[in-house]
Design a protein around this motif. Structure first.
Motif, PDB file in Angstrom:
ATOM      1  N   PRO A 107       0.824  -1.211   0.000  1.00 42.12           N
ATOM      2  CA  PRO A 107       0.000   0.000   0.000  1.00 42.12           C
ATOM      3  C   PRO A 107       0.859   1.262   0.000  1.00 42.12           C
ATOM      4  O   PRO A 107       1.832   1.362   0.751  1.00 42.12           O
ATOM      5  CB  PRO A 107      -0.809  -0.124   1.300  1.00 42.12           C
ATOM      6  N   GLU A 132      -3.093   5.055   1.483  1.00 44.26           N
ATOM      7  CA  GLU A 132      -3.993   3.939   1.194  1.00 44.26           C
ATOM      8  C   GLU A 132      -4.289   3.137   2.460  1.00 44.26           C
ATOM      9  O   GLU A 132      -3.492   3.096   3.399  1.00 44.26           O
ATOM     10  CB  GLU A 132      -3.382   3.030   0.125  1.00 44.26           C
ATOM     11  N   LEU A 133      -5.437   2.480   2.449  1.00 41.49           N
ATOM     12  CA  LEU A 133      -5.842   1.671   3.596  1.00 41.49           C
ATOM     13  C   LEU A 133      -4.971   0.427   3.712  1.00 41.49           C
ATOM     14  O   LEU A 133      -4.517  -0.125   2.708  1.00 41.49           O
ATOM     15  CB  LEU A 133      -7.306   1.261   3.454  1.00 41.49           C
ATOM     16  N   PRO A 145      -5.033  -3.340   4.375  1.00 39.16           N
ATOM     17  CA  PRO A 145      -5.999  -4.447   4.456  1.00 39.16           C
ATOM     18  C   PRO A 145      -5.676  -5.380   5.622  1.00 39.16           C
ATOM     19  O   PRO A 145      -4.621  -5.285   6.257  1.00 39.16           O
ATOM     20  CB  PRO A 145      -5.814  -5.170   3.111  1.00 39.16           C
ATOM     21  N   GLU A 146      -6.580  -6.287   5.888  1.00 39.38           N
ATOM     22  CA  GLU A 146      -6.315  -7.308   6.898  1.00 39.38           C
ATOM     23  C   GLU A 146      -5.086  -8.116   6.487  1.00 39.38           C
ATOM     24  O   GLU A 146      -4.799  -8.291   5.301  1.00 39.38           O
ATOM     25  CB  GLU A 146      -7.530  -8.222   7.049  1.00 39.38           C
ATOM     26  N   LEU A 147      -4.370  -8.633   7.497  1.00 35.69           N
ATOM     27  CA  LEU A 147      -3.110  -9.320   7.219  1.00 35.69           C
ATOM     28  C   LEU A 147      -2.989 -10.577   8.091  1.00 35.69           C
ATOM     29  O   LEU A 147      -2.262 -10.599   9.084  1.00 35.69           O
ATOM     30  CB  LEU A 147      -1.930  -8.370   7.470  1.00 35.69           C
ATOM     31  N   ASP A 171      -3.273 -11.309  13.258  1.00 37.28           N
ATOM     32  CA  ASP A 171      -3.423 -10.234  12.277  1.00 37.28           C
ATOM     33  C   ASP A 171      -2.879  -8.947  12.894  1.00 37.28           C
ATOM     34  O   ASP A 171      -3.543  -8.317  13.721  1.00 37.28           O
ATOM     35  CB  ASP A 171      -4.894 -10.056  11.893  1.00 37.28           C
ATOM     36  N   THR A 188      -5.237  -5.704  12.279  1.00 33.63           N
ATOM     37  CA  THR A 188      -6.442  -5.668  13.106  1.00 33.63           C
ATOM     38  C   THR A 188      -6.089  -5.436  14.570  1.00 33.63           C
ATOM     39  O   THR A 188      -6.766  -4.680  15.281  1.00 33.63           O
ATOM     40  CB  THR A 188      -7.224  -6.983  12.959  1.00 33.63           C
ATOM     41  N   THR A 193      -4.433  -8.641  -1.735  1.00 27.41           N
ATOM     42  CA  THR A 193      -4.918  -7.287  -1.465  1.00 27.41           C
ATOM     43  C   THR A 193      -3.799  -6.324  -1.089  1.00 27.41           C
ATOM     44  O   THR A 193      -4.011  -5.114  -1.064  1.00 27.41           O
ATOM     45  CB  THR A 193      -5.949  -7.315  -0.326  1.00 27.41           C
ATOM     46  N   TRP A 194      -2.604  -6.869  -0.814  1.00 25.63           N
ATOM     47  CA  TRP A 194      -1.502  -6.009  -0.389  1.00 25.63           C
ATOM     48  C   TRP A 194      -0.630  -5.546  -1.551  1.00 25.63           C
ATOM     49  O   TRP A 194       0.147  -4.610  -1.411  1.00 25.63           O
ATOM     50  CB  TRP A 194      -0.651  -6.726   0.668  1.00 25.63           C
ATOM     51  N   LYS A 223      -4.075   3.404   7.957  1.00 23.88           N
ATOM     52  CA  LYS A 223      -3.618   3.875   6.656  1.00 23.88           C
ATOM     53  C   LYS A 223      -2.092   3.912   6.611  1.00 23.88           C
ATOM     54  O   LYS A 223      -1.433   4.129   7.631  1.00 23.88           O
ATOM     55  CB  LYS A 223      -4.169   5.273   6.349  1.00 23.88           C
TER      56      LYS A 223
END
Length: 336
Positions: free
Chosen positions: A70, A74-75, A77-79, A94, A97, A178-179, A196
């Motif tokens: 990211p 940018e946001l 995402p979950e990891l 995670d 989170t 998503t990363w 972010k």
């Protein structure tokens, strides 16, 4: 120009054929034509070409930039990862989170080598010392063979920072889709706040001297404090600490290695140049350390074929094995 011609025709009647009439008309037309001016033969001067602005040799196009993960703003995402060390080893975790709105620093290790582990150890060690700010730090290894990666982490856990969550992404070497991680870099370091990204560092050849100050500056902007001197950081290798004033300059490895990795160098020239490198490495610890770092990086990069001839690549493999990250600083005699 004017031409005057008098045509004399016999008084007796002459029957002119159609052929003769055509010849006569052609002759008259030819003789009464206006000559072409020489000025028309002179070519027009060429229109001057507008000057062009050449791009500087060191200019970098957008295509040359390296991106991984990211970008700023940018946001995150979950990891989901699987922890590999500590009492929670084997459980899912995670870090994004868990961090929630707290500051977070994530170190993605794409390739395990001396440079990547040194950067990971020193940076995560500093982050551990700043845990009182709420900073959440995690180290994530990326690999296609998860059991092999887990075994390797177990073997080198002494080189990693205790109490920092360390795990493996179950999504393989590419990491979570998503990363948008780049498998061609060695490390991706993401700094975030409130979910972010506030800092992004995609490192192909991580350097404690060149890259760590930039990373620390970005991190301190989020958690406060001052950027610490590199030599004060726990785990900072002595070989990479800043030389004191008046100390001996670092070895010029470019001058030593360029004759070895020339693409058009004959094998005999490669051998002579390599022997000079090895002679220096046997007597100079700084040359030996740099040779270990450079050869290991090249061999582990997957781009060995880009460096010199096959003979030169044999030497690079030999040096990576002989002087590599896990070798003693004392050179080991080997036979050709």
């Amino acid at each position: 120009m004017q031409f005057d011609f008098v045509f004399s025709v016999p008084t007796r009647a002459v029957r002119t054929t159609a052929h003769h009439s055509k010849l006569l008309a052609f002759a008259v037309a030819l003789l009464t034509m206006t000559p072409i001016s020489h000025a028309q033969d002179t070519p027009r001067p060429a229109r001057p070409t507008p000057p062009t602005t050449a791009r500087p040799e060191n200019a970098q196009s957008a295509e040359d930039q390296v991106f991984s993960g990211p970008q700023i703003g940018e946001l995150l995402p979950e990891l989901p990862i699987r922890l590999a060390l500590g009492p929670q080893a084997g459980t899912d975790f995670d870090p994004v989170t868990t961090a929630a709105a707290k500051p977070v620093l994530l170190i993605f290790v794409h390739d395990i080598n001396r440079q990547s582990i040194s950067m990971t150890r020193v940076l995560s060690g500093y982050c551990a010392s700043r845990a009182d700010t709420g900073l959440q730090t995690s180290v994530i290894f990326l690999a296609d063979d998860l059991p092999a990666a887990d075994a390797q982490i177990q073997r080198m856990q002494h080189a990693l920072t205790p109490d920092i969550p360390t795990g493996i992404s179950p999504d393989g070497r590419e990491g979570p889709g998503t990363w948008g991680l780049n498998r061609n870099v060695t490390l991706t370091i993401i700094i975030g706040q409130a979910g972010k990204a506030t800092g992004n560092f995609a490192l192909v050849q991580p350097s404690l001297q060149a890259d760590l100050p930039r990373i620390l500056k970005s991190l301190v902007a989020e958690i406060g404090g001052e950027v610490p001197p590199l030599e004060k950081l726990p785990g900072m290798p002595k070989m990479e600490s800043r030389p004191a004033a008046g100390s001996t300059a670092p070895p010029d490895m470019r001058a030593l290695l360029t004759p070895v990795i020339r693409r058009d160098a004959p094998d005999q020239d490669v051998q002579l140049a390599a022997e000079k490198v090895e002679a220096r490495a046997e007597t100079d610890p700084a040359v030996r350390a740099e040779l270990a770092r450079i050869s290991t990086t090249i061999v582990n990069s997957g781009k060995l074929s880009n460096y010199g001839t096959p003979r030169a690549q044999e030497y690079l493999r030999k040096w990576a094995q002989k002087y590599g990250a896990n070798k003693s600083s004392t050179p080991v005699k080997t036979s050709e």
